[in-house]
Design a protein around this motif. Sequence first.
Motif, short mmCIF file in Angstrom:
data_model
loop_
_atom_site.label_atom_id
_atom_site.label_comp_id
_atom_site.label_asym_id
_atom_site.label_seq_id
_atom_site.Cartn_x
_atom_site.Cartn_y
_atom_site.Cartn_z
N LEU A 6 0.84 -1.20 0.00
CA LEU A 6 0.00 0.00 0.00
C LEU A 6 0.87 1.25 0.00
O LEU A 6 0.59 2.21 -0.72
N ASP A 7 1.94 1.23 0.81
CA ASP A 7 2.84 2.39 0.86
C ASP A 7 3.48 2.63 -0.50
O ASP A 7 3.61 3.77 -0.95
N GLN A 34 -0.13 6.86 6.15
CA GLN A 34 -1.47 6.34 5.94
C GLN A 34 -2.46 7.03 6.88
O GLN A 34 -2.15 7.26 8.05
N TYR A 72 -6.46 6.63 6.70
CA TYR A 72 -7.68 5.90 7.06
C TYR A 72 -8.15 5.17 5.81
O TYR A 72 -7.88 5.62 4.70
N THR A 73 -8.88 4.07 5.99
CA THR A 73 -9.39 3.34 4.84
C THR A 73 -10.90 3.52 4.73
O THR A 73 -11.62 3.32 5.71
N VAL A 103 -7.57 3.20 0.39
CA VAL A 103 -6.70 3.45 1.52
C VAL A 103 -6.16 4.86 1.33
O VAL A 103 -5.39 5.12 0.40
N GLN A 151 -8.47 17.08 9.96
CA GLN A 151 -8.58 16.83 11.41
C GLN A 151 -7.33 16.14 11.94
O GLN A 151 -6.84 16.45 13.02
N TYR A 165 0.00 17.35 19.29
CA TYR A 165 0.68 16.37 20.12
C TYR A 165 1.85 15.68 19.45
O TYR A 165 2.46 14.80 20.04
N TYR A 195 7.51 9.71 18.45
CA TYR A 195 7.13 8.41 18.96
C TYR A 195 6.26 8.52 20.21
O TYR A 195 5.19 7.95 20.28
N ARG A 196 6.72 9.31 21.19
CA ARG A 196 5.96 9.29 22.43
C ARG A 196 4.91 10.39 22.53
O ARG A 196 4.07 10.38 23.44
N PHE A 210 3.63 14.58 22.53
CA PHE A 210 3.78 15.63 23.52
C PHE A 210 2.45 16.36 23.59
O PHE A 210 1.53 16.07 22.85
N SER A 211 2.39 17.31 24.50
CA SER A 211 1.12 18.04 24.61
C SER A 211 1.40 19.49 24.36
O SER A 211 2.34 20.07 24.90
N GLU A 259 -0.95 22.49 24.48
CA GLU A 259 -2.28 23.09 24.70
C GLU A 259 -2.25 24.55 24.27
O GLU A 259 -1.50 25.34 24.82
N GLN A 274 -11.36 1.92 13.70
CA GLN A 274 -10.39 1.47 12.72
C GLN A 274 -8.99 1.88 13.15
O GLN A 274 -8.77 3.00 13.62
N TYR A 284 -5.58 0.66 11.33
CA TYR A 284 -4.58 0.83 10.28
C TYR A 284 -4.80 -0.31 9.28
O TYR A 284 -5.30 -1.37 9.64
N THR A 285 -4.40 -0.08 8.04
CA THR A 285 -4.56 -1.13 7.04
C THR A 285 -3.21 -1.71 6.67
O THR A 285 -2.26 -0.96 6.37
N SER A 338 -4.19 17.19 26.68
CA SER A 338 -2.82 16.77 26.92
C SER A 338 -2.73 16.25 28.34
O SER A 338 -3.24 16.86 29.27
N GLU A 394 0.28 14.97 30.31
CA GLU A 394 1.70 14.65 30.44
C GLU A 394 1.93 13.92 31.74
O GLU A 394 1.68 14.45 32.82
#
Lengths: 229, 229
Positions: free
Chosen positions: A55-56, A76, A78-79, A94, A140, A148, A222-223, A225-226, A228, B76, B78-79, B226, B228
């Motif tokens: 798909l990628d 990606q 949403y499908t 996809v 969205q 984040y 990866y983790r 963040f926030s 606001e 959903q 991921y595809t 958020s 944290e």
Amino acid sequence: MSKAFAQYKPTVAVDCVVFGLDRQDLKVMLIKRGVAPFKGDWALPGGFVQLNESLDQAAKRELEEETGIKQAFLEQLYTFGAVNRDPRDRIITVAYYALVNLWEHQIRATTDASDAAWFAIANLPKLAFDHDQILQVALQRLQGKLRYQPIGFELLPQKFTLTQLQTLYEIVLDQKLDKRNFRKKILKMNLLIDLNERETGVSHRAARLYRFDKKRYEQLRYRGFSFEI
Amino acid sequence: MSKAFAQYKPTVAVDCVVFGLDRQDLKVMLIKRGVAPFKGDWALPGGFVQLNESLDQAAKRELEEETGIKQAFLEQLYTFGAVNRDPRDRIITVAYYALVNLWEHQIRATTDASDAAWFAIANLPKLAFDHDQILQVALQRLQGKLRYQPIGFELLPQKFTLTQLQTLYEIVLDQKLDKRNFRKKILKMNLLIDLNERETGVSHRAARLYRFDKKRYEQLRYRGFSFEI
């Protein structure tokens, strides 16, 4: 092609929401359809997934074929699989979204065959198929991620000023932000490296240039963040 | 079936990562495969998408058929479409994840045909196909969402104590949290309604019961927050 699963054979496509940011607007690249259905309408760039590509790979290929873009942040989204979303067949798509920086590069929205153009998000035409819905979901996601994850940096030039960064947030989130508050929060994230350089060729007082810290960027991607605001 | 797109006809499946939380563990429901390939191995519940149903409908149907669960938060994920992920055919799978509350309800992991069981996340068997990867992506999504959306509440009973809520966060994020700090942050979100009730039938000092504010919950689910920790 295996016939064992013939009763479960929809067609599968990929569609790409390509966001670009210039000094004023968040834009999206659209392609004018040359064939039915929806002939003459604007649509997201996309096409069918070949059986021998992931798909990628399909998304990357279609992005390049239809928009000429070879390198971009591409993820990606949403499908979409409503039963009657395409009049031709049961077609599941996809969706991907891509981010490109229009500050430095002029990405030409021209492809081999069809018309292509950048449209400001605030001024979109009616789109073919369910592409309005796909675009809304992508927007969205982009707005959410900006809050984040440091994803929005993909839309900026490599060296940027804090004003440019704030403009990115203001344009994508479609809201004015308090300058002092914004700077305090963004600097607290330890994501920016002060280049000890200033911008050149500007009529106003030259502002400091920053780049983002790639290691920290990956960490935060990866983790999360926030932020606001 | 339309033959117009015969060269683009993969098979499309749905697979569900069903998370359940009890007093100690985050668990996932797995099904023992009764047929080849991967006969005898554990796998995520799932099956093929019919041509006359949407992806969401297929996920809901498979969840009920394979686990007996009729009502659950189901979203959903991921595809997954690597070319060789299934030895039978080119099979693209749209993964979903579901959250169920095991505090109040005993959800039996028994279905018509196959063996089904709950496994603690910390103690999983090797899974069939690319289901290990799908499960990891689902776990990351769950951990991420807990930090910026009030999604985890789906895993709790309707009335809960702050200790239960903290336990949810600690189990899902797999880290100990400071009690005072946690309470301060969670109460600041204005998401909880104090029921002016206390838990019953406990040997320790009965704690206050809360439920979440549905309006505020939807608000936060949409715009994110958020948290944290």
